[in-house]
Write an enzyme that holds these catalytic residues in place. Structure first.
Site, PDB file in Angstrom:
ATOM      1  N   GLY A   7      -5.746  -3.888   7.718  1.00 56.52           N
ATOM      2  CA  GLY A   7      -6.724  -2.809   7.790  1.00 56.52           C
ATOM      3  C   GLY A   7      -7.789  -2.940   8.858  1.00 56.52           C
ATOM      4  N   THR A  64      -0.400   1.769   6.890  1.00 53.58           N
ATOM      5  CA  THR A  64      -0.368   0.544   6.086  1.00 53.58           C
ATOM      6  C   THR A  64      -0.313  -0.656   7.024  1.00 53.58           C
ATOM      7  OG1 THR A  64       0.900  -0.807   4.543  1.00 53.58           O
ATOM      8  CG2 THR A  64       2.156   0.800   5.824  1.00 53.58           C
ATOM      9  N   GLY A  65      -1.049  -1.678   6.689  1.00 50.76           N
ATOM     10  CA  GLY A  65      -1.046  -2.862   7.549  1.00 50.76           C
ATOM     11  C   GLY A  65      -2.383  -3.569   7.453  1.00 50.76           C
ATOM     12  N   ARG A  81     -15.099  -6.255   0.448  1.00 45.32           N
ATOM     13  CA  ARG A  81     -14.325  -5.824   1.621  1.00 45.32           C
ATOM     14  C   ARG A  81     -13.627  -4.476   1.339  1.00 45.32           C
ATOM     15  NH1 ARG A  81      -8.680  -4.516   2.817  1.00 45.32           N
ATOM     16  NH2 ARG A  81      -8.299  -5.062   4.966  1.00 45.32           N
ATOM     17  N   VAL A  82     -13.742  -3.578   2.291  1.00 41.97           N
ATOM     18  CA  VAL A  82     -13.024  -2.302   2.224  1.00 41.97           C
ATOM     19  C   VAL A  82     -12.146  -2.217   3.469  1.00 41.97           C
ATOM     20  CG1 VAL A  82     -13.269   0.210   2.243  1.00 41.97           C
ATOM     21  CG2 VAL A  82     -14.872  -1.176   0.906  1.00 41.97           C
ATOM     22  N   GLY A  83     -10.913  -1.796   3.298  1.00 42.18           N
ATOM     23  CA  GLY A  83      -9.985  -1.720   4.432  1.00 42.18           C
ATOM     24  C   GLY A  83      -9.982  -0.355   5.083  1.00 42.18           C
ATOM     25  N   THR A 107       0.868  -1.179   0.000  1.00 43.24           N
ATOM     26  CA  THR A 107       0.000   0.000   0.000  1.00 43.24           C
ATOM     27  C   THR A 107       0.904   1.227   0.000  1.00 43.24           C
ATOM     28  OG1 THR A 107      -1.837  -1.038   1.152  1.00 43.24           O
ATOM     29  CG2 THR A 107      -1.555   1.316   1.538  1.00 43.24           C
TER      30      THR A 107
HETATM   31  N1  ASP Z   1      -4.184  -1.404   4.935  1.00 41.03           N
HETATM   32  C1  ASP Z   1      -4.468  -2.043   3.685  1.00 41.03           C
HETATM   33  C2  ASP Z   1      -5.818  -2.705   3.786  1.00 41.03           C
HETATM   34  O1  ASP Z   1      -6.080  -3.349   4.778  1.00 41.03           O
HETATM   35  C3  ASP Z   1      -3.456  -3.056   3.268  1.00 41.03           C
HETATM   36  C4  ASP Z   1      -2.000  -2.680   3.460  1.00 41.03           C
HETATM   37  O2  ASP Z   1      -1.701  -1.614   3.929  1.00 41.03           O
HETATM   38  O3  ASP Z   1      -1.132  -3.483   3.120  1.00 41.03           O
HETATM   39  O4  ASP Z   1      -6.576  -2.628   2.851  1.00 41.03           O
END
Ligand code: ASP
Length: 339
Positions: free
Chosen positions: A259, A256-257, A233-235, A205
């Site tokens: 979500g 980022t991570g 799905r929405v993060g 991301t």
């Molecule tokens: N945070 C993003 C999500 O969950 C994914 C990511 O940051 O790698 O959609």
């Protein structure tokens, strides 16, 4: 305790909680990320490592130039994210991961710290640069968030650049989906840790936070989400306050991570709130959420954060995070691994 001792204690306590300006405020500054995850030494070849580093540096330089020329932090974060969205290396735009159905559904958000205006989009399938669409939502509509077909219709009306969905195909992301589907069939994947420790799920991301010469903060984040996501799905990325937030009075954050954890913990707003209400420094606020609160819950990931003094903090609790920063008058810095 004598009176003077109490006042001395009070001074010490108060000064350790005040937002800190360790170094003089830079004229302008920016920070970027290209995703957090199981990123460790030896995982990429030297050539691949250089590709990531070069692209991060290119993005930092684009942003630096905009800010140096007196551009706004808002323009900076959009254009920097555009560079990363156009690269197949990151999980945003061109390099977006695949859903369970084998499609690409992209999310993005942008926020202006000066006005607290924000624009976000989710479930985008045909727009080349979702962050640009998010900025249009903010600037050209009375709304904050648009999803799917409606968001794309709005994009058509505003002449945003469209691409055929096949534009988002990359072999690497397709292979990741196939590997996950195969493991799912064998029932080898069944808990959250698989998501967090497995780069087939998510990787890359992108986000940018910036402080411009006028002291305005902005944040932008763009993503393909998580590989194998289902059912629309929405993060956290397009949820204002979860994956993206900016307020001139406090800081700008892009996350980022995993979500779901960032949504439940309202991570970006929580960091801002700790600065505003608990008077923590940027670093203490970001660490307290990313390195303590999320860690307790096994919520993997990180943030990039910049405050109104130009302090930058980039904590992550995963093995690594593609990241970089560039302050006025200094050299750009990029990194992937811990420390
Ligand atoms: N945070 C993003 C999500 O969950 C994914 C990511 O940051 O790698 O959609």
């Amino acid at each position: 305790m004598k009176k003077w001792k109490i006042s001395l204690l009070a001074i010490i306590v108060i000064s350790s909680c005040q937002p800190q300006t360790k170094t003089p405020r830079p004229e302008f500054a920016l920070a970027i990320h290209g995703g957090a995850g199981s990123i460790k030494p030896g995982q990429f070849s030297p050539v691949e490592e250089k590709e990531f580093a070069d692209k991060l540096e290119e993005a930092l330089k684009v942003g630096y130039k905009i800010l140096e020329n007196g551009g706004t932090s808002l323009e900076c974060v959009e254009k920097v994210v555009n560079v990363l969205e156009d690269s197949p290396l990151f999980n945003a735009g061109k390099g977006a991961v695949f859903t369970n159905a084998g499609t690409n559904e992209l999310d993005a958000a942008i926020m202006d710290g000066k006005t607290l205006n924000a624009g976000t989009v989710a479930g985008i399938k045909r727009v080349k640069n979702p962050i640009t669409l998010a900025r249009l939502v903010m600037m050209e509509s009375p709304h904050v968030m648009m999803i799917g077909d409606g968001a794309e219709k709005f994009g058509e009306m505003n002449r945003v650049e469209f691409v055929d969905p096949e534009y988002f195909y990359t072999e690497r992301r397709w292979e990741s989906l196939q590997k996950i589907l195969e493991r799912e069939k064998l029932s080898l994947l069944d808990n959250d840790n698989d998501y967090d420790n497995d780069n087939d799920y998510k990787f890359g991301t992108v986000g940018c936070v910036a402080l411009d010469k006028d002291g305005n903060l902005a944040a932008a984040t763009s993503t393909g989400g998580m590989t194998n996501k289902r059912w629309g799905r929405v993060g956290d990325v397009p949820i204002i306050g979860a994956g993206t937030y900016a307020d001139n009075n406090t800081c700008a954050i892009s996350a980022t991570g995993h979500g779901e954890y960032f949504i439940r913990n309202v991570v970006a707003y929580q960091i801002s709130s700790l600065i505003e209400h608990a008077r923590l420094s940027l670093e203490a606020a970001a660490d307290s959420v990313v390195m303590r609160k999320l860690v307790k819950q096994n919520g993997s990931g990180g943030v990039i954060a910049i405050d109104k003094f130009g302090n930058i903090s980039m904590p992550f609790n995963s093995e690594g995070m593609f990241r970089g920063s560039f302050k006025a008058g200094e050299e750009p810095v990029v990194a992937m691994f811990a420390n």
